[in-house]
Design a protein around this motif. Structure first.
Motif, PDB file in Angstrom:
ATOM      1  N   ASN A 147      42.468  27.061  -9.028  1.00  0.00           N
ATOM      2  CA  ASN A 147      41.328  26.288  -8.543  1.00  0.00           C
ATOM      3  C   ASN A 147      41.592  24.785  -8.629  1.00  0.00           C
ATOM      4  O   ASN A 147      41.323  24.031  -7.679  1.00  0.00           O
ATOM      5  CB  ASN A 147      40.077  26.639  -9.349  1.00  0.00           C
ATOM      6  CG  ASN A 147      39.523  28.011  -9.020  1.00  0.00           C
ATOM      7  OD1 ASN A 147      39.827  28.575  -7.966  1.00  0.00           O
ATOM      8  ND2 ASN A 147      38.724  28.562  -9.911  1.00  0.00           N
ATOM      9  N   TYR A 148      42.106  24.345  -9.763  1.00  0.00           N
ATOM     10  CA  TYR A 148      42.331  22.915  -9.953  1.00  0.00           C
ATOM     11  C   TYR A 148      43.484  22.402  -9.097  1.00  0.00           C
ATOM     12  O   TYR A 148      43.448  21.261  -8.620  1.00  0.00           O
ATOM     13  CB  TYR A 148      42.557  22.601 -11.427  1.00  0.00           C
ATOM     14  CG  TYR A 148      41.285  22.619 -12.239  1.00  0.00           C
ATOM     15  CD1 TYR A 148      40.259  21.717 -11.970  1.00  0.00           C
ATOM     16  CD2 TYR A 148      41.089  23.536 -13.268  1.00  0.00           C
ATOM     17  CE1 TYR A 148      39.085  21.731 -12.689  1.00  0.00           C
ATOM     18  CE2 TYR A 148      39.915  23.554 -14.003  1.00  0.00           C
ATOM     19  CZ  TYR A 148      38.915  22.653 -13.704  1.00  0.00           C
ATOM     20  OH  TYR A 148      37.741  22.664 -14.423  1.00  0.00           O
ATOM     21  N   VAL A 149      44.514  23.216  -8.902  1.00  0.00           N
ATOM     22  CA  VAL A 149      45.613  22.811  -8.015  1.00  0.00           C
ATOM     23  C   VAL A 149      45.094  22.635  -6.590  1.00  0.00           C
ATOM     24  O   VAL A 149      45.420  21.658  -5.907  1.00  0.00           O
ATOM     25  CB  VAL A 149      46.764  23.831  -8.060  1.00  0.00           C
ATOM     26  CG1 VAL A 149      47.761  23.571  -6.939  1.00  0.00           C
ATOM     27  CG2 VAL A 149      47.478  23.762  -9.405  1.00  0.00           C
ATOM     28  N   PHE A 150      44.256  23.567  -6.138  1.00  0.00           N
ATOM     29  CA  PHE A 150      43.681  23.457  -4.799  1.00  0.00           C
ATOM     30  C   PHE A 150      42.842  22.188  -4.679  1.00  0.00           C
ATOM     31  O   PHE A 150      42.911  21.479  -3.671  1.00  0.00           O
ATOM     32  CB  PHE A 150      42.832  24.693  -4.487  1.00  0.00           C
ATOM     33  CG  PHE A 150      43.608  25.842  -3.918  1.00  0.00           C
ATOM     34  CD1 PHE A 150      44.955  25.997  -4.191  1.00  0.00           C
ATOM     35  CD2 PHE A 150      42.986  26.781  -3.108  1.00  0.00           C
ATOM     36  CE1 PHE A 150      45.678  27.055  -3.682  1.00  0.00           C
ATOM     37  CE2 PHE A 150      43.707  27.855  -2.577  1.00  0.00           C
ATOM     38  CZ  PHE A 150      45.059  27.989  -2.873  1.00  0.00           C
ATOM     39  N   ASN A 151      42.029  21.905  -5.711  1.00  0.00           N
ATOM     40  CA  ASN A 151      41.226  20.676  -5.681  1.00  0.00           C
ATOM     41  C   ASN A 151      42.113  19.438  -5.640  1.00  0.00           C
ATOM     42  O   ASN A 151      41.841  18.485  -4.906  1.00  0.00           O
ATOM     43  CB  ASN A 151      40.320  20.613  -6.923  1.00  0.00           C
ATOM     44  CG  ASN A 151      38.953  21.213  -6.662  1.00  0.00           C
ATOM     45  OD1 ASN A 151      38.624  21.563  -5.539  1.00  0.00           O
ATOM     46  ND2 ASN A 151      38.168  21.342  -7.706  1.00  0.00           N
ATOM     47  N   MET A 152      43.170  19.451  -6.457  1.00  0.00           N
ATOM     48  CA  MET A 152      44.073  18.314  -6.504  1.00  0.00           C
ATOM     49  C   MET A 152      44.699  18.056  -5.136  1.00  0.00           C
ATOM     50  O   MET A 152      44.843  16.911  -4.704  1.00  0.00           O
ATOM     51  CB  MET A 152      45.171  18.574  -7.542  1.00  0.00           C
ATOM     52  CG  MET A 152      46.166  17.442  -7.733  1.00  0.00           C
ATOM     53  SD  MET A 152      47.373  17.828  -9.010  1.00  0.00           S
ATOM     54  CE  MET A 152      48.293  19.154  -8.220  1.00  0.00           C
ATOM     55  N   LEU A 153      45.041  19.132  -4.423  1.00  0.00           N
ATOM     56  CA  LEU A 153      45.732  18.999  -3.150  1.00  0.00           C
ATOM     57  C   LEU A 153      44.790  18.738  -1.975  1.00  0.00           C
ATOM     58  O   LEU A 153      45.142  18.015  -1.039  1.00  0.00           O
ATOM     59  CB  LEU A 153      46.554  20.265  -2.871  1.00  0.00           C
ATOM     60  CG  LEU A 153      47.706  20.562  -3.839  1.00  0.00           C
ATOM     61  CD1 LEU A 153      48.348  21.900  -3.492  1.00  0.00           C
ATOM     62  CD2 LEU A 153      48.737  19.445  -3.802  1.00  0.00           C
ATOM     63  N   PHE A 154      43.588  19.319  -2.031  1.00  0.00           N
ATOM     64  CA  PHE A 154      42.757  19.332  -0.828  1.00  0.00           C
ATOM     65  C   PHE A 154      41.423  18.599  -0.940  1.00  0.00           C
ATOM     66  O   PHE A 154      40.772  18.367   0.077  1.00  0.00           O
ATOM     67  CB  PHE A 154      42.467  20.788  -0.407  1.00  0.00           C
ATOM     68  CG  PHE A 154      43.710  21.563  -0.075  1.00  0.00           C
ATOM     69  CD1 PHE A 154      44.511  21.201   1.002  1.00  0.00           C
ATOM     70  CD2 PHE A 154      44.090  22.653  -0.851  1.00  0.00           C
ATOM     71  CE1 PHE A 154      45.661  21.920   1.309  1.00  0.00           C
ATOM     72  CE2 PHE A 154      45.241  23.373  -0.548  1.00  0.00           C
ATOM     73  CZ  PHE A 154      46.031  23.007   0.533  1.00  0.00           C
ATOM     74  N   ALA A 155      40.976  18.240  -2.161  1.00  0.00           N
ATOM     75  CA  ALA A 155      39.637  17.656  -2.284  1.00  0.00           C
ATOM     76  C   ALA A 155      39.507  16.353  -1.507  1.00  0.00           C
ATOM     77  O   ALA A 155      38.492  16.114  -0.833  1.00  0.00           O
ATOM     78  CB  ALA A 155      39.294  17.428  -3.759  1.00  0.00           C
ATOM     79  N   ALA A 156      40.511  15.488  -1.578  1.00  0.00           N
ATOM     80  CA  ALA A 156      40.445  14.217  -0.831  1.00  0.00           C
ATOM     81  C   ALA A 156      40.402  14.477   0.672  1.00  0.00           C
ATOM     82  O   ALA A 156      39.683  13.796   1.410  1.00  0.00           O
ATOM     83  CB  ALA A 156      41.636  13.335  -1.188  1.00  0.00           C
TER      84      ALA A 156
END
Length: 385
Positions: A245-254
């Motif tokens: 979950n956090y890797v996805f946020n790190m990569l895609f949240a911006a």
């Protein structure tokens, strides 16, 4: 150096410190409370309720702003949160953990309240959604760093709980002092109201905020519980899901924030709530552990789309209302945190699927509200009430 000393850099650095220290507290909580204090379900339930009370009382932050500027307020309560983490390991008793949790939670919730206000005041409307996505990415980096180092220290080096709490809490506190010294006091274009502002013209925002809080509780309390109870996921499995979950946020949240800025809040929110209807329906019906894990990860990704609620407020609100409305919205969001877990926990005993069916209902209500959001939100003309 001046390029570094900007409001954007300060907000991102504060987001990192908050995520780093809170993630350490959160990831150690269950093991610390059971292994060191012999907590049962009764005590952990009391602790979680106590932890949510400062969020419910976040509206009182507006009165403290009568005496202190918002930027200093953010420093102060971020430091309080770090102190709460530092002293957690010093009091390995039931009431000791209750007390240190309340200290940590006061810092966390009051900081988050003013952090939202400062973000909406300092970041221009045309860049706010993208920036909030970037901040979410930075928070994910902080959480991943915390989880990785905690695993290394606890599993390989066998460091004591108290040492880990103190190390990360002191690190966070040191960064807060650095920010206090290194960054100037930034000017605010609009003086903020120092009384609670509750405007009927903001009713769509209030409704979306309440529904967001209810949806968050179903994910945090019941989706994870289902993974363990129904599908037998162990601590390692759940940790892996968190890391994904956090890797996805790190990569895609911006990127998600930038997308919201392009398509607008209405389309983003409609997409989110249609997706949540599908996800919660899946939770109610799923019988396969891998499919359940996929739903869990997708569900977490939709959290980034909640940025649209904040950027919608920024566009419709009087700029002088932002601090007060941020405080009010935290309280509205936490009404659900106080009510939902207890009521749906009783329903869970007889029908877990019904809990997620209610989640579908929340998503449908949110979708109805999202449909009312204007295609191009503009500052509202409102009464003095």
């Amino acid at each position: 150096m001046n390029k570094f000393r900007t409001p954007e850099t300060l907000l991102l650095l504060m987001a990192f410190v908050m995520s780093l220290t809170f993630s350490v507290w959160n990831v150690l909580l269950n093991n610390f409370s059971i292994e060191q204090i012999a907590f049962t379900g009764r005590e952990i339930g009391i602790l979680q309720s106590l932890r949510e009370i400062p969020g419910f009382l976040a509206f009182t932050a507006i009165y403290l702003l009568l005496f202190i500027r918002e930027q200093k307020f953010a420093y102060l309560f971020l430091a309080v949160m770090c102190v709460g983490v530092i002293v957690t390991g010093w009091f390995p008793t039931e009431y000791g953990l209750y007390l240190t949790t309340i200290v940590m939670s006061i810092g966390f919730h009051y900081f988050e309240t003013v952090n939202q206000s400062l973000t909406l005041q300092w970041i221009p409307k045309d860049r706010s959604a993208h920036f909030m996505g970037k901040a979410l990415s930075v928070k994910s980096i902080g959480s991943l760093a915390a989880y990785s180092v905690v695993w290394l220290m606890m599993e390989l080096l066998h460091v004591e709980y108290n040492t880990v709490y103190m190390l990360f809490g002191l690190l966070g506190l040191s960064i807060v002092f650095f920010m206090w010294l290194a960054f100037p006091l930034f000017t605010q274009a609009h003086s903020q109201h120092k009384t609670l502002v509750f405007r009927k013209e903001y009713w769509i925002y209030y409704g979306l905020t309440f529904m967001s809080g209810a949806r968050r509780q179903i994910f945090i309390v019941f989706a994870g519980f289902m993974m363990v109870e129904k599908f037998g996921y162990d601590v390692g499995d759940i940790s892996l899901l968190f890391i994904i979950n956090y890797v996805f946020n790190m990569l895609f949240a911006a990127k998600i924030g930038a997308w919201i800025g392009r398509v607008g809040e209405k389309k983003a929110l409609i997409f989110e709530y249609i997706g949540l209807i599908v996800v919660f329906s899946g939770y109610a019906l799923v019988e396969n552990s891998h499919f359940a894990a996929a739903l869990y990860v997708i569900d977490h990704l939709f959290f980034a789309l909640a940025i649209a609620i904040k950027s919608y407020l920024q566009k419709i609100a009087d700029p002088r209302d932002l601090a007060s409305t941020a405080a009010v919205s935290f309280t509205i969001n936490h009404i659900a945190a106080v009510i939902i877990p207890a009521l749906l926990g009783i329903l869970w005993l007889t029908s877990p699927s019904a809990v997620f069916a209610i989640g579908v209902g929340f998503a449908v209500c949110s979708l109805i509200l999202a449909r009312i959001v204007p295609n191009e939100p503009k500052q509202l003309v409102y009464s003095n009430g």
